[in-house]
Structures are given as structure tokens and as C-alpha cells.
Design an enzyme around this catalytic site. Structure first.
Site, PDB file in Angstrom:
ATOM      1  N   ARG A 150      -2.147  -1.221  -8.342  1.00 58.13           N
ATOM      2  CA  ARG A 150      -3.472  -0.750  -7.956  1.00 58.13           C
ATOM      3  C   ARG A 150      -3.459   0.771  -8.113  1.00 58.13           C
ATOM      4  O   ARG A 150      -2.616   1.461  -7.518  1.00 58.13           O
ATOM      5  CB  ARG A 150      -3.799  -1.117  -6.513  1.00 58.13           C
ATOM      6  CG  ARG A 150      -5.204  -0.663  -6.066  1.00 58.13           C
ATOM      7  CD  ARG A 150      -5.335  -0.616  -4.554  1.00 58.13           C
ATOM      8  NE  ARG A 150      -5.019  -1.893  -3.940  1.00 58.13           N
ATOM      9  CZ  ARG A 150      -4.637  -2.024  -2.675  1.00 58.13           C
ATOM     10  NH1 ARG A 150      -4.466  -0.950  -1.910  1.00 58.13           N
ATOM     11  NH2 ARG A 150      -4.381  -3.207  -2.175  1.00 58.13           N
ATOM     12  N   ALA A 164      -5.791   9.346  -0.812  1.00 58.27           N
ATOM     13  CA  ALA A 164      -6.630   9.628   0.359  1.00 58.27           C
ATOM     14  C   ALA A 164      -5.942  10.439   1.455  1.00 58.27           C
ATOM     15  O   ALA A 164      -6.568  10.769   2.451  1.00 58.27           O
ATOM     16  CB  ALA A 164      -7.129   8.313   0.955  1.00 58.27           C
ATOM     17  N   ASP A 187       0.836  -1.189   0.000  1.00 62.77           N
ATOM     18  CA  ASP A 187       0.000   0.000   0.000  1.00 62.77           C
ATOM     19  C   ASP A 187       0.878   1.249   0.000  1.00 62.77           C
ATOM     20  O   ASP A 187       1.972   1.254   0.570  1.00 62.77           O
ATOM     21  CB  ASP A 187      -0.907   0.006   1.235  1.00 62.77           C
ATOM     22  CG  ASP A 187      -2.241   0.658   0.971  1.00 62.77           C
ATOM     23  OD1 ASP A 187      -2.377   1.319  -0.080  1.00 62.77           O
ATOM     24  OD2 ASP A 187      -3.146   0.523   1.803  1.00 62.77           O
TER      25      ASP A 187
END
Length: 305
Positions: A181, A186, A133
Site C-alpha cells: 500500500r 501522515a 501498517d
């Protein structure tokens, strides 16, 4: 203006270590159970089974961002390996998502790399795909360095690129052979490194998606924005992009009707399923993303009362 103030407020809360500590004692409160699968692996697997029955696959994220010692980072590493081993015993299609700060990146980069090396070795053994991530910009370059080293031992590891970053397209081209991805982003970043206007971010996001799709490398399109999804579908149909080279990804608890529409149209849909005691930071970022998400928290508060 009001949305920007609300977003800044919840992003501020998401980084408060003290609030996260209190949240661990609360359990899943304030509507968080709508978007966090639970606090244990068994909770996550029950959700995965339910999603699988609907034609959906999963990517697990064992939540945890507030790591301050090597002991905590090793615990998180062992938990990630245990998750991989548990996934390997399941008949379900489940990937793993990891955050490098949880694995010691803020403590020492080489130490984090060793932890990730152990995780990737376990993933290779059990044939589980791992996605690193992407967190806030402070750790951006470190993440890309670690990714490059890890892919030398296992190509079944990828990462996330955030479309609001100004140089994301340049990095996308450098990672042309890496499963990615793609997301809008965010975290709250400065105007110096990130676009601030939604229209610009959306256009950049779409350009990144179509660029990577044309490379023929697996692309995860992570968005709840139906307008972008519709544009992507038109693009793949027009350009004969094979449906097994991409998938749409959604966060658990969001837009289930749209998920089912895509499944019925023959598209692969994977659900990002977070679980664990460190749910607070994740939950606050979801509230920051869209004002509508605050309704989750309000319902949770009313139910609690």
C-alpha cells in the site's frame, strides 16, 4: 505557515496518551463518527455491508496505538485473530490492517514477531490478506525486519511505504515482489529522513506508484488526491497495466463521489475502515493532514452543544 502550525498541533495531540484515555470515555465525539466506523466489530461489518452495496471492498483496522504491557498486546493479538475469524464467515471482500506498536513492538521486537506470527497463521488458514501498517520512523526498520520473517511463512502479507521518506524508493525496489500500500505519509518526521515540501512528496509518490505497477505486483494506491489518481489512470491505460493488479484505496468518510466515479470506470476501490475505542490518535492525524478536515470536528462540537 498556518497549515504547518495546525498540522504540528494536531500531530502533537495524536500522541497524547492521556487524551486518548479520556476519548475512550467520551465515545465517538467531535465529528469522529464521520470517519470512524464505530467501536465494535459489528459496527464495522454494518459499514462494510453498506460499502459493498456500492461496489466497494474494505480493509479493517481495529484501532489501538497506546499499548504499554504484554497483556495489552496479547489482547490486541487475540482481537486481531478474532477479526480474521469473523471476516472469514462474511461473504464480503475484507482485508485486515494491523499496527505493530499495538502488538508489542515498543515492548520487545521478538514478542511482537510472535504475536504477528500467530495472526499471520490465522490469516493463512482463513485466506485473509494482512497489511502491516507503517507508523512513525522510530519503528521503520523493525517493521521491515518483521515483514521479511513473516513472508517466509505466508506471502499473503504486505506493508505500507510512505512517499515522504527519502529512502522510500530504495526500499520499494527491495520489496519489488511484495504487495504494497503506497501512501504519502501522515506522521511528523524530521527533514533528515523525510521530504517536507508537498510538490516533492507528490512527485516521489507518483514515481513509486508507477515503479511498483510496472513490476506487476499488487499495488494499493492510497490517496484522496484526484490529480495523482488521474495521472495514474493515464499511466495504466498507456502502459496496458491490468486492472486486477492494483486498486485505489480511500479512508472511510472521505471523497465518496470520487470513489463512485472510479467504480463506474471499472477500477477496484477499497475503503480503509477503522473501528475501536482507541479512535483519538487516528482522528487527530486526519485533522492534521488537511485543514478542511477540521470542519468534521467543528460540526461535531456544534452538534454536541
Amino acid at each position: 505557515m498556518i497549515h504547518q502550525m495546525t498540522r504540528s498541533f494536531f500531530l502533537f495531540l495524536s500522541s497524547r496518551t492521556t487524551l486518548n484515555t479520556f476519548a475512550q470515555k467520551w465515545g465517538l465525539k467531535f465529528g469522529a463518527s464521520h470517519i470512524v466506523a464505530g467501536q465494535t466489530m459489528n459496527d464495522a461489518l454494518r459499514v462494510a455491508e453498506s460499502l459493498h452495496s456500492q461496489g466497494l471492498t474494505c480493509i479493517f483496522d481495529h484501532l489501538g496505538e497506546f499499548v504499554h504491557s504484554k497483556e495489552e498486546a496479547r489482547e490486541a493479538t487475540n482481537a486481531a485473530i478474532a477479526t480474521i475469524e469473523r471476516i472469514a464467515t462474511s461473504p464480503l471482500d475484507i482485508h485486515l490492517s494491523v499496527k505493530l506498536t499495538q502488538l508489542g513492538l515498543s515492548i520487545d521486537e521478538d514478542f511482537c514477531l510472535q504475536n504477528m506470527t500467530d495472526i499471520v497463521a490465522a490469516a493463512k488458514k482463513h485466506q485473509v490478506f494482512v497489511c502491516i501498517d507503517m507508523e512513525n520512523y522510530t519503528h521503520y526498520e523493525q517493521t521491515l525486519r518483521i515483514l521479511e520473517k513473516l513472508r517466509q511463512q505466508n506471502e499473503q502479507v504486505g506493508t505500507v511505504l510512505q512517499a515522504y521518506l527519502r529512502h522510500a524508493m530504495k526500499d520499494l525496489k527491495q520489496l519489488h515482489d511484495v504487495p504494497l500500500r503506497l501512501v504519502k505519509g501522515a506522521y511528523k518526521e524530521s527533514e533528515k529522513v523525510a521530504f517536507q515540501k508537498k510538490e516533492i512528496i507528490d512527485e516521489h509518490f507518483y514515481r513509486m506508484i508507477t515503479t511498483h505497477l510496472k513490476e506487476g505486483v499488487f499495488t494499493a494506491i492510497a490517496t484522496h488526491d484526484h490529480r495523482i489518481i488521474e495521472k495514474v489512470i493515464s499511466f495504466v491505460q498507456k502502459n496496458n497495466i491490468p486492472t486486477d493488479t492494483f486498486e485505489f484505496q480511500f479512508l472511510y468518510g472521505f471523497r465518496p463521489n470520487l470513489q463512485q466515479q472510479l467504480v463506474q470506470q471499472g477500477y477496484a476501490v477499497r475503503i480503509y475502515v477503522p473501528f475501536g475505542k482507541d479512535w483519538f490518535g487516528y482522528f487527530m492525524r486526519r485533522l492534521a493532514e488537511r485543514p478542511q478536515n477540521i470542519s468534521f470536528a467543528m460540526r461535531g462540537l456544534l452538534q454536541r452543544k
